[in-house]
Design an enzyme around this catalytic site. Structure first.
Site, PDB file in Angstrom:
ATOM      1  N   ASP A  45      -2.250   6.347  -3.487  1.00 24.00           N
ATOM      2  CA  ASP A  45      -1.185   5.632  -2.796  1.00 24.00           C
ATOM      3  C   ASP A  45      -0.718   4.484  -3.675  1.00 24.00           C
ATOM      4  O   ASP A  45      -1.176   4.327  -4.810  1.00 24.00           O
ATOM      5  CB  ASP A  45      -1.639   5.146  -1.410  1.00 24.00           C
ATOM      6  CG  ASP A  45      -2.703   4.059  -1.484  1.00 24.00           C
ATOM      7  OD1 ASP A  45      -3.316   3.891  -2.558  1.00 24.00           O
ATOM      8  OD2 ASP A  45      -2.922   3.371  -0.468  1.00 24.00           O
TER       9      ASP A  45
ATOM     10  N   SER B  88       0.812  -1.210   0.000  1.00 25.25           N
ATOM     11  CA  SER B  88       0.000   0.000   0.000  1.00 25.25           C
ATOM     12  C   SER B  88       0.857   1.277   0.000  1.00 25.25           C
ATOM     13  O   SER B  88       1.625   1.500  -0.917  1.00 25.25           O
ATOM     14  CB  SER B  88      -0.950  -0.035   1.205  1.00 25.25           C
ATOM     15  OG  SER B  88      -1.922   0.970   1.132  1.00 25.25           O
TER      16      SER B  88
END
Length: 430
Positions: free
Chosen positions: A236, A98
């Protein structure tokens, strides 16, 4: 505990991502009871160099055990979820850390319907990874086959473009791909529009999230001014998160967008957010006749509550948005398209409206949890809850899932009384 609220992650080659633990994970997949009717397992990854190594280990073990796999290559997590929902797979494995730096990696698991898997199944995986029992019992069955998806993007994009009735934005938008999983897809679908400019889309395997993307939205504000663009969106590394910026306003608080999306884009009367949302969100929604439901921190809690309440939108202040009618997981691209809808509404000056929406001051603190017990945490909560004015103040205290700290969030609409509550915290941590 290996699994957090959204899969597990660590530095590649250490802790949960050693060679043996990755093999053990793959073996646990074969024993999990998730394999249905010989349907293949879908595997995707973000742009980290280690992703292809982890993918090769997992596919090799699964194929050795006679399980068929399908690799999607570099795809965002919401695209993975969409692929699972559209086609027939046993489950999905997304290799990503992530927003973490490039030296980290991790794994998120999705069900055959594109939802996060049940916590009970995660607990099963934890036990098997820790025991490494099945490594010694690897028995060749037959050759499983690995296939590669040539175009993983089109169906996913088309679903979202239709859901949000996409039209080119009237304002100029800068898109920061964080050198992550959205880099290829955004270029593939949005490069042709003159009011979009795409940056940080050149991954080299080691620059994902490096001073760019959702955790570095301040740098996008500078880029907006340099390029003379009106608004920006920062994703992200795996694309389930989006932070929005304005050249005139700065970083736009997610809670303000939750309110505006619900005021102009959606009709349902219930809105879901995690408990650390700003106190002003509930007050803002109340003014337009909508009710806020708060959940524990973690995207799965938000998604579960949205589905239970049958409402349109759930979100976390970190920039995770869940749109129930177009996705089964948090989706940065869906958030961007919803933002474009907002921009394109006639007679709306978005910068002016953003400034007018209330957002109360917040105090955030971290304290060492070395001397914290569950009983002490309960005492702190009860004492502060008896003193706080719930109409004008909000106090959240929670133990971090990953770090040895307790996190405190305090919002106030008028008077700042944090010094009173901080003394109670410190007195109980002695």
């Amino acid at each position: 505990m290996i699994f957090g609220s959204d899969g597990f992650r660590s530095k590649f080659g250490e802790k949960y991502l050693t060679y043996k633990n990755i093999i053990s994970f793959a073996c646990a997949v074969s024993q999990s009871g998730l394999l249905k009717d010989n349907l293949p397992i879908l595997i995707g990854r973000d742009t980290r160099d280690s992703g292809i190594i982890i993918e090769n280990i997992i596919t090799s073990v699964l194929n050795y055990l006679g399980i068929n796999t399908v690799t999607a290559g570099i795809v965002p997590s919401p695209c993975m979820s969409s692929l699972l929902k559209q086609s027939k797979y046993s489950l999905g494995i997304m290799i990503t850390a992530s927003h973490n730096p490039s030296e980290d990696n991790g794994i998120k698991l999705f069900s055959s319907k594109g939802l996060k898997i049940d916590k009970k199944i995660e607990n099963f995986f934890e036990k098997k990874i820790i025991s490494q029992k099945y490594i010694k019992e690897l028995v060749f069955k037959k050759n499983g086959i690995n296939k590669i998806i040539k175009d993983p993007y089109t169906k996913y994009c088309n679903i979202l473009l239709k859901a949000f009735d996409f039209k080119e934005p009237k304002a100029k938008i800068l898109i920061d791909c964080s050198n992550g999983a959205f880099s290829n897809l955004i270029n593939y679908k949005f490069k042709k529009y003159k009011n979009f400019k795409i940056i940080n889309d050149k991954s080299n395997g080691n620059n994902i999230n490096k001073n760019v993307g959702a955790l570095h939205a301040k740098s996008l504000i500078k880029a907006l001014k340099i390029n003379n663009y009106d608004f920006g969106v920062s994703f992200d590394g795996d694309g389930d998160r989006a932070i929005f910026t304005s050249q005139k306003y700065g970083i736009i608080e997610t809670e303000k967008l939750i309110y505006l999306f619900n005021k102009f884009n959606f009709s349902s009367k219930i809105v879901v957010s995690s408990e650390i949302c700003n106190l002003a969100l509930g007050a803002n929604l109340d003014k337009i006749g909508k009710k806020l439901i708060e959940t524990e921190v973690g995207d799965r809690h938000v998604i579960d509550k949205v589905r239970e309440a049958k409402c349109d939108l759930g979100a976390e202040p970190s920039g995770h948005f869940y749109f129930s009618k177009s996705a089964n997981t948090m989706d940065g691209l869906a958030a961007m398209l919803c933002f474009v809808q907002l921009i394109n509404i006639k007679k709306i000056d978005l910068n002016k409206i953003i400034k007018q929406v209330a957002h109360y001051p917040r105090v955030e603190r971290n304290y060492s949890a070395n001397r914290l017990t569950q009983n002490k945490l309960k005492i702190i909560k009860l004492k502060i809850d008896s003193l706080i004015n719930h109409k004008n103040e909000k106090f959240i205290i929670r133990k971090s899932m990953w770090d040895p700290v307790i996190r405190v969030y305090y919002d106030y609409s008028a008077k700042n009384n944090f010094f009173i509550y901080e003394k109670i915290i410190k007195d109980n941590l002695k």
